[in-house]
Write a protein that holds these residues in place. Structure first.
Motif, mmCIF file in Angstrom:
data_model
loop_
_atom_site.group_PDB
_atom_site.id
_atom_site.type_symbol
_atom_site.label_atom_id
_atom_site.label_comp_id
_atom_site.label_asym_id
_atom_site.label_seq_id
_atom_site.Cartn_x
_atom_site.Cartn_y
_atom_site.Cartn_z
ATOM 1 N N ILE A 19 0.922 -1.254 -0.016
ATOM 2 C CA ILE A 19 -0.013 0.126 -0.001
ATOM 3 C C ILE A 19 0.896 1.317 0.057
ATOM 4 N N ASP A 20 2.105 1.022 0.834
ATOM 5 C CA ASP A 20 2.991 2.421 0.889
ATOM 6 C C ASP A 20 3.378 2.687 -0.633
ATOM 7 N N ASN A 21 3.973 1.465 -1.321
ATOM 8 C CA ASN A 21 4.468 1.694 -2.731
ATOM 9 C C ASN A 21 3.279 1.970 -3.713
ATOM 10 N N LEU A 22 2.395 1.743 -3.549
ATOM 11 C CA LEU A 22 1.052 2.277 -4.343
ATOM 12 C C LEU A 22 0.819 3.639 -4.123
ATOM 13 N N SER A 23 0.831 4.146 -3.084
ATOM 14 C CA SER A 23 0.776 5.604 -2.835
ATOM 15 C C SER A 23 1.614 6.357 -3.231
ATOM 16 N N MET A 24 2.925 5.804 -3.643
ATOM 17 C CA MET A 24 3.904 6.721 -4.212
ATOM 18 C C MET A 24 3.920 6.655 -5.888
ATOM 19 N N VAL A 25 2.792 6.235 -6.250
ATOM 20 C CA VAL A 25 2.703 5.954 -7.787
ATOM 21 C C VAL A 25 2.142 7.284 -8.283
ATOM 22 N N PHE A 26 2.811 7.997 -9.302
ATOM 23 C CA PHE A 26 2.206 9.147 -9.701
ATOM 24 C C PHE A 26 1.169 8.846 -10.872
ATOM 25 N N ASN A 27 -0.323 9.558 -10.681
ATOM 26 C CA ASN A 27 -1.061 9.619 -11.511
ATOM 27 C C ASN A 27 -1.934 8.212 -11.480
ATOM 28 N N ILE A 28 -1.679 7.547 -10.582
ATOM 29 C CA ILE A 28 -2.473 6.082 -10.330
ATOM 30 C C ILE A 28 -4.056 6.446 -10.353
ATOM 31 N N VAL A 39 4.439 2.955 -17.895
ATOM 32 C CA VAL A 39 4.892 3.073 -16.742
ATOM 33 C C VAL A 39 6.169 3.964 -17.026
ATOM 34 N N THR A 40 6.305 4.997 -16.605
ATOM 35 C CA THR A 40 7.580 5.610 -16.773
ATOM 36 C C THR A 40 8.449 5.788 -15.232
ATOM 37 N N GLU A 41 9.360 6.364 -15.413
ATOM 38 C CA GLU A 41 10.219 6.787 -13.937
ATOM 39 C C GLU A 41 9.727 8.008 -13.383
ATOM 40 N N GLY A 42 9.596 8.924 -14.216
ATOM 41 C CA GLY A 42 9.336 10.272 -13.616
ATOM 42 C C GLY A 42 8.175 10.801 -13.803
ATOM 43 N N ILE A 53 1.421 6.207 -15.818
ATOM 44 C CA ILE A 53 2.069 6.491 -14.506
ATOM 45 C C ILE A 53 3.421 6.568 -14.309
ATOM 46 N N ALA A 54 3.956 7.158 -13.066
ATOM 47 C CA ALA A 54 5.226 7.295 -12.620
ATOM 48 C C ALA A 54 5.679 6.425 -11.582
ATOM 49 N N ILE A 55 6.399 5.612 -11.543
ATOM 50 C CA ILE A 55 6.814 4.824 -10.273
ATOM 51 C C ILE A 55 8.162 5.312 -9.690
ATOM 52 N N CYS A 56 8.544 6.611 -9.885
ATOM 53 C CA CYS A 56 9.321 7.498 -9.453
ATOM 54 C C CYS A 56 10.748 6.705 -9.030
ATOM 55 N N GLY A 57 11.426 5.731 -10.028
ATOM 56 C CA GLY A 57 12.637 5.196 -9.986
ATOM 57 C C GLY A 57 12.301 3.991 -10.835
ATOM 58 N N LEU A 71 8.286 2.129 -19.786
ATOM 59 C CA LEU A 71 9.144 3.014 -20.782
ATOM 60 C C LEU A 71 10.136 3.690 -19.802
ATOM 61 N N PHE A 72 11.095 2.753 -19.477
ATOM 62 C CA PHE A 72 12.224 3.301 -18.466
ATOM 63 C C PHE A 72 13.097 4.191 -19.306
ATOM 64 N N ASP A 73 14.040 4.977 -18.436
ATOM 65 C CA ASP A 73 14.787 6.153 -19.038
ATOM 66 C C ASP A 73 15.881 5.197 -19.979
ATOM 67 N N ASP A 74 16.405 5.893 -21.091
ATOM 68 C CA ASP A 74 17.506 5.362 -21.740
ATOM 69 C C ASP A 74 18.931 5.605 -21.107
ATOM 70 N N ASP A 75 18.898 4.845 -20.060
ATOM 71 C CA ASP A 75 20.302 5.083 -19.415
ATOM 72 C C ASP A 75 20.500 3.419 -18.805
#
Length: 143
Positions: A19-28, A39-42, A53-57, A71-75
């Motif tokens: 639940i804590d992890n889900l609360s940090m998902v942007f735009n959920i 799913v993006t990082e930022g 949505i963004a999973i912030c990492g 769709l992770f960053d290209d790094d």
């Protein structure tokens, strides 16, 4: 009723962590779960794409099983995570194919925000990113 436990007491520590992890998902709360979810990082990247949505990492996980397109960053980290996703038959973004198709110059790291800014500055139309996801093992060379 007296003697009954509060429903939250039924959660174990892993449920609370989920639940804590889900609360940090942007735009959920703004996505349509019946459609593919990008799913993006930022958060800014998620803000720029439909149904995303963004999973912030890259190292965060999602606890609700839906139709995710990563769709992770290209790094380096993003490429490793994309390979993990394709290896487990999940959809991941093919950055190398995308960069080649629209002519993006070499850069150590790209994300969707960078792409939007570059394309705007250079009057380049961005193709539908949904055409650049794959879960085929042989497409890993295009990550």
């Amino acid at each position: 009723m007296p003697g009954e436990q509060h429903p939250l007491l039924y959660f174990n520590s892993s449920s609370i962590s989920d639940i804590d992890n889900l609360s940090m998902v942007f735009n959920i709360l703004l996505v349509d779960p019946s459609k593919p979810i990008v799913v993006t990082e930022g958060p800014l990247d998620a803000f720029l794409l439909k149904n995303s949505i963004a999973i912030c990492g890259a190292n965060k996980s999602l606890v609700i099983p839906l139709n995710y397109y990563y769709l992770f960053d290209d790094d380096t980290t993003g490429k490793e995570k994309a390979i993990e996703k394709i290896s487990s038959k999940e959809y991941a973004f093919l950055w190398d194919k995308f960069k080649k198709d629209i002519g993006l110059p070499h850069k150590s790291k790209w994300d969707i925000n960078d792409v939007v800014n570059y394309c705007k500055e250079n009057n380049i139309k961005i193709p539908n990113v949904m055409n650049y996801f794959s879960n085929d093992y042989f497409d890993m060379m295009d990550i």
